[in-house]
Design a protein around this motif. Structure first.
Motif, short mmCIF file in Angstrom:
data_model
loop_
_atom_site.label_atom_id
_atom_site.label_comp_id
_atom_site.label_asym_id
_atom_site.label_seq_id
_atom_site.Cartn_x
_atom_site.Cartn_y
_atom_site.Cartn_z
N MET A 1 65.41 -7.94 -9.58
CA MET A 1 66.43 -9.12 -10.39
C MET A 1 65.82 -9.58 -11.60
SD MET A 1 69.41 -11.66 -10.31
CE MET A 1 69.05 -11.30 -8.65
N ILE A 2 64.75 -9.24 -12.00
CA ILE A 2 63.94 -9.69 -13.40
C ILE A 2 64.47 -8.80 -14.48
CG2 ILE A 2 62.11 -10.44 -14.75
CD1 ILE A 2 61.29 -11.40 -12.39
N GLY A 3 64.56 -7.13 -13.82
CA GLY A 3 64.87 -6.57 -14.47
C GLY A 3 66.31 -6.25 -15.07
N ARG A 4 67.45 -7.08 -14.20
CA ARG A 4 68.76 -7.14 -14.27
C ARG A 4 68.57 -8.66 -15.76
NH1 ARG A 4 71.72 -6.31 -9.33
NH2 ARG A 4 71.18 -3.94 -8.56
N ARG A 5 68.13 -9.39 -15.46
CA ARG A 5 68.27 -10.29 -16.04
C ARG A 5 67.64 -10.05 -17.60
NH1 ARG A 5 66.27 -14.95 -12.32
NH2 ARG A 5 66.70 -15.34 -11.23
N ARG A 6 66.46 -9.24 -18.05
CA ARG A 6 66.55 -8.97 -19.21
C ARG A 6 66.93 -7.73 -19.34
NH1 ARG A 6 59.85 -7.41 -17.57
NH2 ARG A 6 58.63 -9.54 -17.95
N LEU A 7 67.65 -7.02 -18.81
CA LEU A 7 69.00 -6.10 -19.14
C LEU A 7 70.18 -7.50 -19.97
CD1 LEU A 7 70.18 -3.21 -20.85
CD2 LEU A 7 70.70 -3.08 -18.23
N LEU A 8 70.26 -7.96 -19.08
CA LEU A 8 71.81 -8.62 -19.74
C LEU A 8 71.46 -9.30 -20.79
CD1 LEU A 8 74.53 -9.93 -19.29
CD2 LEU A 8 73.00 -12.17 -17.71
N TRP A 9 70.23 -10.16 -20.64
CA TRP A 9 69.51 -10.88 -21.80
C TRP A 9 70.01 -10.27 -23.17
CZ3 TRP A 9 70.37 -15.32 -23.29
CH2 TRP A 9 70.41 -16.51 -22.67
N ALA A 10 69.28 -8.88 -23.10
CA ALA A 10 68.68 -7.72 -24.52
C ALA A 10 70.59 -7.47 -25.09
CB ALA A 10 68.51 -6.73 -24.28
N SER A 11 71.73 -7.09 -23.96
CA SER A 11 72.79 -6.87 -24.64
C SER A 11 73.32 -7.72 -25.01
CB SER A 11 73.86 -6.40 -22.83
OG SER A 11 73.03 -5.84 -22.21
N LEU A 12 73.11 -9.38 -24.35
CA LEU A 12 74.17 -10.54 -24.98
C LEU A 12 73.90 -11.34 -26.41
CD1 LEU A 12 74.25 -12.65 -21.99
CD2 LEU A 12 75.92 -11.46 -23.38
N LEU A 13 72.25 -10.46 -27.06
CA LEU A 13 71.14 -10.59 -28.26
C LEU A 13 72.00 -9.31 -28.94
CD1 LEU A 13 67.85 -12.01 -27.01
CD2 LEU A 13 69.63 -13.13 -28.04
N LEU A 15 74.37 -7.89 -28.96
CA LEU A 15 76.25 -8.37 -29.56
C LEU A 15 75.89 -9.40 -29.96
CD1 LEU A 15 77.50 -8.32 -26.09
CD2 LEU A 15 77.96 -6.45 -27.77
N ALA A 16 75.03 -10.39 -30.41
CA ALA A 16 75.89 -11.52 -31.26
C ALA A 16 74.50 -10.80 -32.42
CB ALA A 16 74.82 -13.39 -30.47
N ALA A 17 73.96 -10.38 -32.14
CA ALA A 17 73.72 -9.17 -33.42
C ALA A 17 74.27 -8.53 -34.24
CB ALA A 17 72.18 -9.22 -33.77
N GLY A 18 75.56 -8.59 -33.59
CA GLY A 18 76.02 -7.61 -34.25
C GLY A 18 75.76 -6.22 -34.25
N ARG A 19 74.97 -5.88 -33.27
CA ARG A 19 74.68 -4.09 -32.80
C ARG A 19 75.10 -3.71 -31.78
NH1 ARG A 19 69.38 -4.11 -31.13
NH2 ARG A 19 68.69 -5.89 -31.38
N PRO A 20 74.92 -2.00 -31.56
CA PRO A 20 74.78 -1.76 -29.80
C PRO A 20 73.15 -2.48 -29.32
CG PRO A 20 75.13 -0.35 -31.14
CD PRO A 20 75.08 -1.02 -32.65
N ALA A 21 73.72 -3.02 -27.88
CA ALA A 21 72.19 -2.26 -26.59
C ALA A 21 71.39 -1.75 -27.33
CB ALA A 21 72.91 -2.71 -25.89
N GLN A 22 69.84 -1.66 -27.14
CA GLN A 22 69.13 -1.13 -27.05
C GLN A 22 68.94 0.06 -25.63
OE1 GLN A 22 66.08 -1.97 -28.90
NE2 GLN A 22 64.20 -0.33 -27.68
N ALA A 23 69.14 1.62 -25.43
CA ALA A 23 68.96 1.80 -24.17
C ALA A 23 67.75 2.07 -23.89
CB ALA A 23 69.80 3.63 -24.99
N ALA A 24 67.09 2.98 -22.43
CA ALA A 24 66.14 2.98 -22.68
C ALA A 24 65.47 4.30 -23.41
CB ALA A 24 65.76 3.92 -21.58
N PRO A 25 64.15 3.76 -23.81
CA PRO A 25 63.78 4.97 -24.59
C PRO A 25 63.94 6.29 -24.24
CG PRO A 25 62.35 2.50 -24.18
CD PRO A 25 63.15 2.64 -24.09
N PRO A 26 64.49 7.56 -25.20
CA PRO A 26 63.91 8.67 -24.28
C PRO A 26 62.64 9.15 -24.16
CG PRO A 26 64.17 8.61 -26.83
CD PRO A 26 64.46 7.32 -26.77
N ARG A 64 63.50 6.45 -31.12
CA ARG A 64 62.59 6.43 -30.24
C ARG A 64 62.16 5.23 -29.62
NH1 ARG A 64 55.60 6.57 -32.25
NH2 ARG A 64 54.95 5.04 -29.70
N GLY A 65 62.83 4.05 -30.12
CA GLY A 65 62.69 2.76 -28.78
C GLY A 65 64.05 2.95 -28.71
#
Length: 282
Positions: A1-13, A15-26, A64-65
């Motif tokens: 649940m925590i991981g999903r919440r973090r991913l959701l917040w990262a996506s929302l932030l 979008l708010a910043a006008g950039r694509p959500a960060q994917a898992a680092p390669p 890398r990130g």
């Protein structure tokens, strides 16, 4: 649940910043530090390019990130479907140009004309590094994309020769050297199959706080409170320009610092700020 919440917040932030959500680092191979005494018989050596790590997955370019690189369409149009690991580089002494260009969400066509993708490995190619290098040399350079180049590699010989080559490279404006073990398979982790040799030690840490300045630095940054990958924390107070103290790295960003060895607890000695790692966002 925590991981999903973090991913959701990262996506929302994002979008708010006008950039694509960060994917898992390669899963990229990361370097350990070269130390005298390591057997050099099976190592290849190349220049360490002072740019931003770039990973081409066969369809898209990533940092890398795990952030997508907004390169112009022409920059990636001629790239093969083969995954490639390399450095997005603007030339010696031009790290800031490389950072601002690659990190921009709106590609600057003129600035991207200064960028080269220096490829040093093929992560998905079977075989050891020597075998992968042979395939890489046949794959690159590309007529359709002459800005994508194979990193020049030569066999390492002795420590003295390696030190002389590093000194020569640094005098010409380079950052140092990289060593790849010929018999190594590609492993997406930090290991001694990949080594870096520079005139000073450096490492990365995450900013977790800002310490207010005193004396002439009252009202601006005095030091960064940073956390090492080991979880150890220390204050990083040296190496900043006045401009950087007025506008310090944001909490959550990764910074690179240089230092002179470590003390008994593992903390760096005489640590000085070097730069914000260009492929991460706060």
């Amino acid at each position: 649940m925590i991981g999903r919440r973090r991913l959701l917040w990262a996506s929302l932030l994002a979008l708010a910043a006008g950039r694509p959500a960060q994917a898992a680092p390669p899963a990229l191979m990361l370097a350990e530090v070269y130390r005298q005494g390591i057997a050099l018989d099976d190592y290849w050596v190349s220049e360490k390019y002072d740019g931003l790590r770039g990973y081409w997955d066969g369809k898209r370019l990533w940092t890398r990130g795990g952030e997508p690189v907004a390169a112009p369409a022409w920059f990636t149009a001629g790239l093969p479907a083969t995954p490639m690991d390399g450095e997005l580089w603007a030339g010696r002494g031009r790290f800031e140009l490389a950072t601002s260009t690659v990190r921009s969400r709106t590609p600057n066509d003129t600035a991207w004309r200064e960028i080269k993708f220096m490829v040093f490995d093929l992560p998905a190619q079977p075989g050891d590094f020597t075998a992968r290098l042979a395939v890489l040399r046949k794959l690159l350079p590309l007529t359709a994309a002459p800005w994508v180049l194979p990193v020049a590699q030569q066999r390492a010989t002795t420590h003295a020769a390696l030190k002389a080559l590093m000194d020569k490279t640094v005098k010409m404006g380079g950052e140092g050297l990289m060593l790849h073990r010929g018999a190594s398979m590609y492993r997406g982790e930090r290991n001694t199959d990949l080594l870096k040799l520079k005139p000073y030690d450096d490492a990365e840490a995450r900013v977790i706080g800002h310490v207010p300045g005193k004396g002439r630095h009252v009202g601006r940054l005095g030091a960064l409170l940073v956390e090492m990958p080991t979880g150890q924390r220390f204050k990083l107070g040296g190496g900043f320009t006045d401009a950087q103290r007025d506008d310090p790295p944001a909490i959550g960003q990764q910074v690179t610092y240089r230092y002179n060895g470590t003390n008994a607890s593992g903390l760096p000695r005489f640590a000085r700020f070097l730069r914000v790692r260009g492929d991460t966002a706060p």
